[in-house]
Design an enzyme around this catalytic site. Sequence first.
Site, PDB file in Angstrom:
ATOM      1  N   ASN A 158      37.620  45.136  38.809  1.00  0.00           N
ATOM      2  CA  ASN A 158      39.017  45.486  38.589  1.00  0.00           C
ATOM      3  C   ASN A 158      39.230  45.570  37.082  1.00  0.00           C
ATOM      4  OD1 ASN A 158      39.594  45.260  41.372  1.00  0.00           O
ATOM      5  ND2 ASN A 158      39.966  43.073  41.163  1.00  0.00           N
ATOM      6  N   HIS A 169      38.426  39.915  29.541  1.00  0.00           N
ATOM      7  CA  HIS A 169      37.013  39.898  29.189  1.00  0.00           C
ATOM      8  C   HIS A 169      36.270  40.831  30.156  1.00  0.00           C
ATOM      9  CE1 HIS A 169      33.529  37.450  27.469  1.00  0.00           C
ATOM     10  NE2 HIS A 169      32.961  38.357  28.267  1.00  0.00           N
ATOM     11  N   HIS A 171      34.285  42.104  32.887  1.00  0.00           N
ATOM     12  CA  HIS A 171      33.575  41.399  33.958  1.00  0.00           C
ATOM     13  C   HIS A 171      33.875  42.063  35.294  1.00  0.00           C
ATOM     14  CE1 HIS A 171      37.593  39.709  34.555  1.00  0.00           C
ATOM     15  NE2 HIS A 171      37.189  39.245  35.725  1.00  0.00           N
ATOM     16  N   GLN A 173      32.983  41.246  39.866  1.00  0.00           N
ATOM     17  CA  GLN A 173      32.795  40.184  40.838  1.00  0.00           C
ATOM     18  C   GLN A 173      31.864  40.630  41.950  1.00  0.00           C
ATOM     19  OE1 GLN A 173      36.502  37.781  41.714  1.00  0.00           O
ATOM     20  NE2 GLN A 173      37.478  39.538  40.723  1.00  0.00           N
TER      21      GLN A 173
END
Length: 342
Positions: A158, A169, A171, A173
């Site tokens: 996202n 930051h 990233h 998942q």
Amino acid sequence: MAGIVKRVTRLSDGRELIYFDDADTSLPPERAADTRPPAPRPPLEEDPLAPSSPGHATEIPDDYDVAVFENKSPAFGPGLAAPGADPDSALAELETIGLGRSRPGVGRCEVVCFGPQRTGSWADFTVSRARTVVEAWADRTAELSGLPGVQQVYVFENRGKEIGVTLHHPHGQVYAYPYITPRTRNLLASIGSYGQGLMGDILAFEQKSGRVLIAGEHFTVFVPFAARWPVEAHMLPHRHVPDLAATTAAERAEIAVLYRRILRAVDRLYDTPTPYIAAWHQAPVSRGRDDIRLMLQVTSPRRAADKLKYRAGSETGMGAFIGDVAPEAAAARFREALDGLD
């Protein structure tokens, strides 16, 4: 792993932390231990995904290229199914209609940190770093698929406050679900109705269209015929591949290049960064692996520089999407954004 090195360790509270070092890394092989006492998750403004520094202890105790760790506040899990439990029995129960049922929320949720920098996007990453992230995704797909009770592994990112992101930051998942997700069950039902070759036929159909964005050696990127979102791009492999773990080294290398190009193009559509959801659809662990092909979907609700598409009455109430932008027009704009990107 194309020179990429995997280093597994543990955080102070027992959660797993995995470092993936770039093939051209400048980092030393040693990693500092997590010396924090078990404590609540650090506040978001302290960036818990940055490397730890003196006076600032985070989820990652040392510098890194790519790091993966178990989420401290997972949506489900971290418990796993009991040894010897029959996964088919659990799935059979969930596939029937029932009222007021509940089951243990087994599974695992992981965070994938794409780099140590606190801000930025894929436009800032090298191809080498993108390749490391792809290797991490494939590794986690394989490892999590083997955990007791896990039925499907979902890799996603996202990006943007418009999507609901509060931690900026860079990233993504990984979710390892204890069931087959509704979206995938619907796909299995569609394949059952159409025939086993559905996803191959979709690819052949799209390759003949004027909506192709990138024609690679192993993958084709396109705007789909019935795109639901103003910005939407799909990527399918040319051969049947059920998940990221089943890709070859050559395919992973191409994923790194093409995925990076797609996301960099998304950021060139407007003068400011565009929010998006990047979703890697993979076959379940034990169902439909000969039918469901690995597929990337990148979507954004941004339909103009200062406007978003919302799931309003028709979309939310009836599940009937109204197209704001013709797919052919969206593909033409996407191709302009891709022009000149390596």
